[in-house]
Design a protein around this motif. Structure first.
Motif, PDB file in Angstrom:
ATOM      1  N   ARG A  97       0.830  -1.204   0.000  1.00  0.00           N
ATOM      2  CA  ARG A  97       0.000   0.000   0.000  1.00  0.00           C
ATOM      3  C   ARG A  97       0.867   1.258   0.000  1.00  0.00           C
ATOM      4  O   ARG A  97       0.538   2.245  -0.675  1.00  0.00           O
ATOM      5  CB  ARG A  97      -0.932  -0.008   1.215  1.00  0.00           C
ATOM      6  CG  ARG A  97      -1.860   1.198   1.305  1.00  0.00           C
ATOM      7  CD  ARG A  97      -2.850   1.043   2.445  1.00  0.00           C
ATOM      8  NE  ARG A  97      -3.747  -0.063   2.219  1.00  0.00           N
ATOM      9  CZ  ARG A  97      -4.894   0.015   1.543  1.00  0.00           C
ATOM     10  NH1 ARG A  97      -5.290   1.173   1.047  1.00  0.00           N
ATOM     11  NH2 ARG A  97      -5.646  -1.047   1.386  1.00  0.00           N
ATOM     12  N   TYR A  99       3.625   1.887  -1.410  1.00  0.00           N
ATOM     13  CA  TYR A  99       4.105   2.225  -2.750  1.00  0.00           C
ATOM     14  C   TYR A  99       3.130   3.174  -3.437  1.00  0.00           C
ATOM     15  O   TYR A  99       3.524   4.199  -4.010  1.00  0.00           O
ATOM     16  CB  TYR A  99       4.274   0.938  -3.561  1.00  0.00           C
ATOM     17  CG  TYR A  99       4.664   1.160  -5.001  1.00  0.00           C
ATOM     18  CD1 TYR A  99       5.985   1.408  -5.347  1.00  0.00           C
ATOM     19  CD2 TYR A  99       3.719   1.107  -6.017  1.00  0.00           C
ATOM     20  CE1 TYR A  99       6.352   1.606  -6.677  1.00  0.00           C
ATOM     21  CE2 TYR A  99       4.076   1.301  -7.336  1.00  0.00           C
ATOM     22  CZ  TYR A  99       5.396   1.541  -7.663  1.00  0.00           C
ATOM     23  OH  TYR A  99       5.749   1.739  -8.971  1.00  0.00           O
ATOM     24  N   TYR A 100       1.848   2.861  -3.366  1.00  0.00           N
ATOM     25  CA  TYR A 100       0.841   3.683  -4.035  1.00  0.00           C
ATOM     26  C   TYR A 100       0.509   4.946  -3.234  1.00  0.00           C
ATOM     27  O   TYR A 100       0.135   5.972  -3.814  1.00  0.00           O
ATOM     28  CB  TYR A 100      -0.407   2.853  -4.309  1.00  0.00           C
ATOM     29  CG  TYR A 100      -0.102   1.727  -5.276  1.00  0.00           C
ATOM     30  CD1 TYR A 100       0.233   1.995  -6.595  1.00  0.00           C
ATOM     31  CD2 TYR A 100      -0.093   0.400  -4.845  1.00  0.00           C
ATOM     32  CE1 TYR A 100       0.543   0.981  -7.478  1.00  0.00           C
ATOM     33  CE2 TYR A 100       0.223  -0.623  -5.725  1.00  0.00           C
ATOM     34  CZ  TYR A 100       0.545  -0.333  -7.043  1.00  0.00           C
ATOM     35  OH  TYR A 100       0.879  -1.336  -7.909  1.00  0.00           O
ATOM     36  N   GLN A 103       3.027   7.412  -4.309  1.00  0.00           N
ATOM     37  CA  GLN A 103       2.664   7.970  -5.610  1.00  0.00           C
ATOM     38  C   GLN A 103       1.566   9.027  -5.452  1.00  0.00           C
ATOM     39  O   GLN A 103       1.633  10.108  -6.061  1.00  0.00           O
ATOM     40  CB  GLN A 103       2.196   6.858  -6.549  1.00  0.00           C
ATOM     41  CG  GLN A 103       3.316   5.961  -7.054  1.00  0.00           C
ATOM     42  CD  GLN A 103       2.839   5.006  -8.123  1.00  0.00           C
ATOM     43  OE1 GLN A 103       1.653   4.860  -8.374  1.00  0.00           O
ATOM     44  NE2 GLN A 103       3.776   4.331  -8.759  1.00  0.00           N
ATOM     45  N   VAL A 155      -6.107   4.638  -3.919  1.00  0.00           N
ATOM     46  CA  VAL A 155      -4.998   3.762  -3.520  1.00  0.00           C
ATOM     47  C   VAL A 155      -5.479   2.328  -3.391  1.00  0.00           C
ATOM     48  O   VAL A 155      -4.799   1.393  -3.820  1.00  0.00           O
ATOM     49  CB  VAL A 155      -4.358   4.268  -2.207  1.00  0.00           C
ATOM     50  CG1 VAL A 155      -3.470   3.195  -1.579  1.00  0.00           C
ATOM     51  CG2 VAL A 155      -3.550   5.535  -2.478  1.00  0.00           C
ATOM     52  N   GLN A 158      -5.609   0.661  -6.728  1.00  0.00           N
ATOM     53  CA  GLN A 158      -4.280   0.305  -7.236  1.00  0.00           C
ATOM     54  C   GLN A 158      -3.738  -0.936  -6.527  1.00  0.00           C
ATOM     55  O   GLN A 158      -3.118  -1.796  -7.163  1.00  0.00           O
ATOM     56  CB  GLN A 158      -3.327   1.488  -7.053  1.00  0.00           C
ATOM     57  CG  GLN A 158      -3.644   2.662  -7.961  1.00  0.00           C
ATOM     58  CD  GLN A 158      -2.744   3.838  -7.685  1.00  0.00           C
ATOM     59  OE1 GLN A 158      -2.707   4.377  -6.567  1.00  0.00           O
ATOM     60  NE2 GLN A 158      -2.009   4.271  -8.685  1.00  0.00           N
ATOM     61  N   VAL A 159      -3.961  -1.023  -5.233  1.00  0.00           N
ATOM     62  CA  VAL A 159      -3.538  -2.205  -4.486  1.00  0.00           C
ATOM     63  C   VAL A 159      -4.249  -3.445  -5.020  1.00  0.00           C
ATOM     64  O   VAL A 159      -3.628  -4.492  -5.250  1.00  0.00           O
ATOM     65  CB  VAL A 159      -3.826  -2.020  -2.983  1.00  0.00           C
ATOM     66  CG1 VAL A 159      -3.683  -3.346  -2.240  1.00  0.00           C
ATOM     67  CG2 VAL A 159      -2.891  -0.965  -2.385  1.00  0.00           C
TER      68      VAL A 159
END
Length: 226
Positions: A97, A99-100, A103, A155, A158-159
């Motif tokens: 999580r 990582y996003y 971003q 997020v 994306q996960v």
């Protein structure tokens, strides 16, 4: 050497040797074919997509980084490179999580590289929401902003997409590289084909990159033959 955002979304790397196993068995490898051919359609024309699946706490991912970075730079505009964090174990989920979240907060590649360094060089675990919030705070992110990103629907989407992708691509260990959506290889698969004596990480990295060159050429041939 500075990488463009298109080619290098996150610093990561890997030691050759024992893979960091996920919740499925290691992908089979043999001397004749140290890679898997995935059941996937031929992608459309254009630059070949290369995906590295990784986990922040994976020492193999961290140490593969310099070799992988150089390989990506050499490919230039011939590939589109991206990284996908895995989350197949409970302890991997916070970093997946994060990582996003980074971003979403536009923290950039330097923050991702710093997270890797603090884990592997600074011996910090940074594998819980609270620890990662502290990491973000030291980078100047207010707690309210961090929490909003951490809990955001964007997020979460994306996960979920990352989890679906590494599951569909049969990722069994990290780091793993998928080229053209069809060919999967990894340092662990290459290491399994090499003599155990006198094997070094550098040798395994070089063998992995040679295999990636071969698979990249094959992915391009697949498109021509389509």
């Amino acid at each position: 050497m500075q990488l463009s955002k298109r080619h290098f979304l996150l610093a990561a790397g890997a030691l050759v040797g024992t893979a960091v196993l996920l919740n499925v068995a290691s992908a089979p490898a043999d001397e004749a074919r140290p890679y898997l051919v995935l059941d996937a359609p031929t992608p459309p024309p254009g630059p070949v997509e290369v995906i590295e699946f990784f986990w922040y706490s994976c020492p193999h991912c961290y140490h593969f980084e310099p070799a992988l970075r150089d390989w990506v730079v050499r490919q230039g505009d011939g590939i589109v490179f991206r990284r996908v964090p895995v989350g197949m174990r409970v302890q991997q989920l916070p970093q997946q999580r994060m990582y996003y979240v980074m971003q979403a907060l536009e923290m950039g590649e330097p923050a991702s590289a710093a997270l890797f360094r603090q884990i592997h060089e600074g011996q910090q675990h940074l594998d819980t929401e609270a620890a990662l919030a502290g990491f973000a705070a030291k980078a100047g992110i207010a707690p309210q902003r961090f929490q909003a990103a951490w809990r955001s629907a964007a997020v979460q989407r994306q996960v979920d997409a990352a989890t679906r992708l590494h599951t569909s691509m049969q990722v069994a260990s990290v780091p793993a590289v998928v080229i053209g959506g069809r060919y999967l290889t990894s340092p662990a698969m290459l290491s399994a084909t090499m003599p155990m004596w006198n094997q070094t990480a550098a040798m395994g990295h070089a063998a992995t990159l040679r295999t990636m060159d071969t698979l990249l050429a094959r992915a391009r041939q697949d498109r021509v033959a389509q």
